[in-house]
Design a protein around this motif. Structure first.
Motif, PDB file in Angstrom:
ATOM      1  N   UNK A  81      38.039  33.985  49.322  1.00  0.00           N
ATOM      2  CA  UNK A  81      38.466  35.376  49.218  1.00  0.00           C
ATOM      3  C   UNK A  81      39.410  35.512  48.025  1.00  0.00           C
ATOM      4  N   UNK A  82      39.164  36.452  47.116  1.00  0.00           N
ATOM      5  CA  UNK A  82      40.026  36.555  45.929  1.00  0.00           C
ATOM      6  C   UNK A  82      41.416  37.052  46.266  1.00  0.00           C
ATOM      7  N   UNK A  83      42.360  36.705  45.408  1.00  0.00           N
ATOM      8  CA  UNK A  83      43.692  37.299  45.474  1.00  0.00           C
ATOM      9  C   UNK A  83      43.640  38.673  44.811  1.00  0.00           C
ATOM     10  N   UNK A 122      44.757  47.520  39.861  1.00  0.00           N
ATOM     11  CA  UNK A 122      44.591  46.415  40.798  1.00  0.00           C
ATOM     12  C   UNK A 122      43.326  45.645  40.430  1.00  0.00           C
ATOM     13  N   UNK A 123      43.429  44.309  40.386  1.00  0.00           N
ATOM     14  CA  UNK A 123      42.306  43.468  39.977  1.00  0.00           C
ATOM     15  C   UNK A 123      42.173  42.282  40.926  1.00  0.00           C
ATOM     16  N   UNK A 124      40.923  41.840  41.221  1.00  0.00           N
ATOM     17  CA  UNK A 124      40.741  40.611  42.004  1.00  0.00           C
ATOM     18  C   UNK A 124      40.917  39.390  41.106  1.00  0.00           C
ATOM     19  N   UNK A 125      41.486  38.339  41.667  1.00  0.00           N
ATOM     20  CA  UNK A 125      41.664  37.077  40.950  1.00  0.00           C
ATOM     21  C   UNK A 125      40.946  35.988  41.728  1.00  0.00           C
ATOM     22  N   UNK A 126      39.930  35.361  41.110  1.00  0.00           N
ATOM     23  CA  UNK A 126      39.105  34.376  41.800  1.00  0.00           C
ATOM     24  C   UNK A 126      39.329  32.951  41.324  1.00  0.00           C
TER      25      UNK A 126
END
Length: 308
Positions: A81-83, A122-126
């Protein structure tokens, strides 16, 4: 007549000759000149001009301001699950994230987010944004500048950095467990074969999760040996992961399904040939029973356990 002319001459001379300067009381130097103001030469009675000095106002620094910054899930898993990285800027700017390793000498990773408008983002970090991120502890920083080169500044009460840890695998159990005794180890003798995995005794119903994201290859039941079992093909590597003796009715994945690291697979049970509730866990280098071979999972499990 002559005496009258002489008298007129004396009077004329008396008027034409200036009087000598006044002497000081002690007979020394001349009397001082008219009084002055402040010794600067302004004659008494003359209007003094006042010069107003302009108040000095310091220049406000230019450029966009970072007023908020936060990161969810400080423990991040590859293919999990991404941050979520969130921040707010006061003006348009080109923004980038920098992952600075806490290990000395490791390279810094930069993630360009492009030109962003004023406001909340807001951005996902994988961990895959700039290639697979190596395992370890990092400090995540946000930086940037506007079109004029003015750098992104941090508001007094805002943070511009956060700590996070990144790992490629996680432990497959969520809850209390043990590594069992000598008979639970890889390679010990079994009737007609050797043990190809590691047994992890745990309470029935303990959640079993994917140690690595990937694709579910098999969901089957084998009454004589494995009971309810699942085979997972790990993404981005050559390993297969096998989970046996799952509790009946607890399996929540299907063949062909893609799962993420840490996603629920099922629960610990005692189905098949099992003495007490436990997870029989195997790691295969290559396809399971189709050209691969099993390897001892205990060193991997201990490593994953240390950070999971």
């Amino acid at each position: 007549m002559q005496s009258r002319k002489a008298l007129l001459t004396v009077l004329t001379l008396a008027v034409a000759v200036p009087s000598p300067p006044a002497m000081a009381a002690d007979g020394g130097g001349a009397a001082p000149p008219p009084a002055t103001v402040g010794g600067g030469g302004t004659v008494a009675g003359q209007t003094v001009k006042k010069h107003r000095t302009k108040a000095h106002h310091p220049r406000r620094p230019r450029g966009p301001v970072l007023s908020a910054f936060s990161v969810t899930r400080p423990r991040l898993f590859l293919y999990g699950r991404p941050a979520r990285v969130s921040f707010r800027i006061s003006a348009a700017a080109r923004v980038r994230l920098r992952l600075v390793p806490q290990t000395r000498g490791a390279p810094v990773r930069a993630i360009a987010l492009g030109q962003l408008a004023r406001g909340f983002h807001s951005f996902p970090l994988t961990g895959l944004e700039a290639g697979v991120l190596p395992q370890g502890a990092y400090v995540l920083r946000v930086a940037g500048a506007d079109l004029h080169g003015h750098k992104l500044r941090r508001a007094p009460r805002a943070s511009s950095s956060a700590e996070l840890s990144f790992f490629h695998h996680r432990f497959p159990l969520v809850g209390p467990f043990t590594y069992g005794g000598a008979g639970a180890r890889f390679g010990v003798g079994r009737p007609g074969h050797t043990h190809q995995g590691q047994d992890l005794p745990a309470a029935e119903g303990t959640p079993i999760v994917a140690p690595r994201g990937g694709v579910i290859e098999t969901v089957q039941y084998q009454a004589g040996r494995a009971g309810n079992y699942v085979v997972l093909d790990g993404e981005g590597e050559t390993r297969d992961y096998v989970f046996m003796h799952l509790r009946t009715g607890s399996t929540v994945v299907k063949q062909g399904q893609r799962v993420r690291t840490g996603q629920l697979i099922g629960e610990v049970g005692a189905t098949g040939d099992a003495r007490g509730a436990h997870l029989h866990f195997e790691v295969w280098d290559g396809p399971w029973y189709a050209g691969g071979h099993p390897i001892d999972p205990l060193p991997l499990l201990r490593a994953w356990d240390s950070w999971s």
